[in-house]
Design an enzyme around this catalytic site. Structure first.
Site, PDB file in Angstrom:
ATOM      1  N   CYS A 130       0.825  -1.204   0.000  1.00  0.00           N
ATOM      2  CA  CYS A 130       0.000   0.000   0.000  1.00  0.00           C
ATOM      3  C   CYS A 130       0.865   1.262   0.000  1.00  0.00           C
ATOM      4  O   CYS A 130       1.396   1.655   1.031  1.00  0.00           O
ATOM      5  CB  CYS A 130      -0.936  -0.007   1.207  1.00  0.00           C
ATOM      6  SG  CYS A 130      -1.918   1.490   1.343  1.00  0.00           S
ATOM      7  N   CYS A 176      -0.366   4.116   2.191  1.00  0.00           N
ATOM      8  CA  CYS A 176      -0.115   3.938   3.628  1.00  0.00           C
ATOM      9  C   CYS A 176       1.361   4.148   3.948  1.00  0.00           C
ATOM     10  O   CYS A 176       1.703   4.780   4.938  1.00  0.00           O
ATOM     11  CB  CYS A 176      -0.457   2.524   4.108  1.00  0.00           C
ATOM     12  SG  CYS A 176      -1.879   1.762   3.356  1.00  0.00           S
ATOM     13  N   ASP A 177       2.236   3.593   3.145  1.00  0.00           N
ATOM     14  CA  ASP A 177       3.644   3.491   3.543  1.00  0.00           C
ATOM     15  C   ASP A 177       4.619   4.323   2.707  1.00  0.00           C
ATOM     16  O   ASP A 177       5.793   4.426   3.062  1.00  0.00           O
ATOM     17  CB  ASP A 177       4.086   2.014   3.486  1.00  0.00           C
ATOM     18  CG  ASP A 177       3.279   1.152   4.450  1.00  0.00           C
ATOM     19  OD1 ASP A 177       2.871   1.686   5.494  1.00  0.00           O
ATOM     20  OD2 ASP A 177       3.059  -0.032   4.159  1.00  0.00           O
TER      21      ASP A 177
END
Ligand code: NDP
Length: 310
Positions: A135, A138-139
């Protein structure tokens, strides 16, 4: 036998727990079966920095613990167990848990999520959360100014590569064929971005590193030679699989298995059955959007039950 459950929720990611919070506060006495991955996909990420309300960011598993506690505070009954079979042809709906116990529910909220597909390499597992992610939203931030690779050739991979290109020095898009599967618009965006390099006809062999990733070994299928790229992050974007298998032939879904909901609602083709979160969303797939649809599902379940009493 247990009495009829007013509101049964399957899944315990942001969608499931948010549905539980709203349903509990509406006195629907929700029962939540946590499913295969209690807490959902966020339990396999490290820091969550884009969920509003956590100015300093929060660790994924910790955040899901807070969601759980909040729903329990209002009386949600959270249970271990996986739904293994459903019969939605009559109400109350019948749901079999762990192949052994059957529960009956007046309304059902499906929040079973989706699972990222993985390549299946040992090194991918080893570095999950330490350089390997599924992701970018997200990261990606953790790789600011660094070099990363994205594996895949579909819309997700192109979208992730585009997103990362704004943060990272260089992005390699590793694709196993010499043509992308993504939509033309996405392809154009990727091909026009200067710091994205597409490595055509390359397949992953090994992710390498010490404590965290520092390289990625690929095979060029054209000459069968091994290539090593120096990257600090590897994003796997080879698709997601919605966890909807047990609902096949009962609920309408698209060809990938995402449950179809009526636009602007969480209603499925069966009255009293609602779907929230990633199991019905192949576009946004964010914790906050999942939570939003969880809230919608609980409100819709409450209104549905009220309409039955009229
Ligand atoms: P897709 O199934 O479309 O693409 C998966 C990609 O990964 C393909 O290029 C495939 O290669 C590659 N792949 C699959 N398995 C492997 C493997 N084992 N090793 C190496 N490569 C592999 O998944 P997406 O998640 O990209 O998209 C799913 C759906 O969601 C699509 O319908 C897409 O259009 C949609 N979507 C829409 C978005 C939007 O509208 N903004 C954003 C994201 C997704 P190959 O091409 O060779 O099969």
């Amino acid at each position: 036998m247990e009495d009829k459950i007013k509101c049964l929720i399957l899944g315990s990611g942001p969608a499931g727990y948010t549905a539980a919070i709203y349903a509990a506060r509406a006195d629907l006495k929700p029962v939540v079966y946590q499913g295969l991955q209690p807490g959902g996909q966020l339990t396999i990420t490290t820091d969550v920095e884009n969920y509003p309300g956590f100015a300093e960011g929060i660790n994924g598993p910790e955040m899901m613990e807070i969601f759980k506690k909040q729903s329990e505070r209002f009386g949600a009954d959270i249970r271990w167990g996986i739904a293994t079979k459903v019969n939605l042809q009559k109400r109350p709906f019948e749901v079999t848990i762990d192949n052994e116990k059957t529960v009956h529910a007046e309304t059902l909220i499906i929040a079973t999520g989706a699972s990222a597909k993985w390549l299946g390499m040992e090194s991918e597992k080893k570095f999950n959360g330490f350089g390997v992610s599924a992701c970018a939203t997200c990261d990606g931030f953790f790789y600011k100014g660094q070099d990363v690779a994205v594996v895949g050739g579909g819309d997700t991979a192109c979208e992730e590569a585009s997103y990362l290109s704004k943060l990272c020095k260089k992005v390699y898009l590793v694709h196993r064929r010499d043509e992308l599967r993504a939509s033309k618009a996405m392809q154009n965006r990727v091909l026009k971005t200067k710091n994205i390099e597409v490595l055509w006809s390359h397949v992953p062999k090994e992710i390498i590193g010490d404590k965290a990733v520092n390289g990625f070994i690929l095979e060029n299928l054209k000459d069968n030679k091994e290539v090593k790229i120096d990257v600090q992050g590897v994003f796997i974007a080879i698709g997601h699989k919605p966890n909807s298998d047990i609902f096949k032939n009962q609920l309408e879904m698209d060809k990938s298995g995402y449950i179809t909901t009526k636009p602007g609602t969480t209603r499925t083709n069966i009255d009293g059955v609602f779907a929230a979160g990633d199991v019905q969303d192949n576009v946004y797939r964010q914790a906050v959007t999942a939570a939003g649809t969880g809230c919608m599902a609980a409100i819709e379940a409450e209104r549905f039950l009220a309409s039955q009493e009229e």
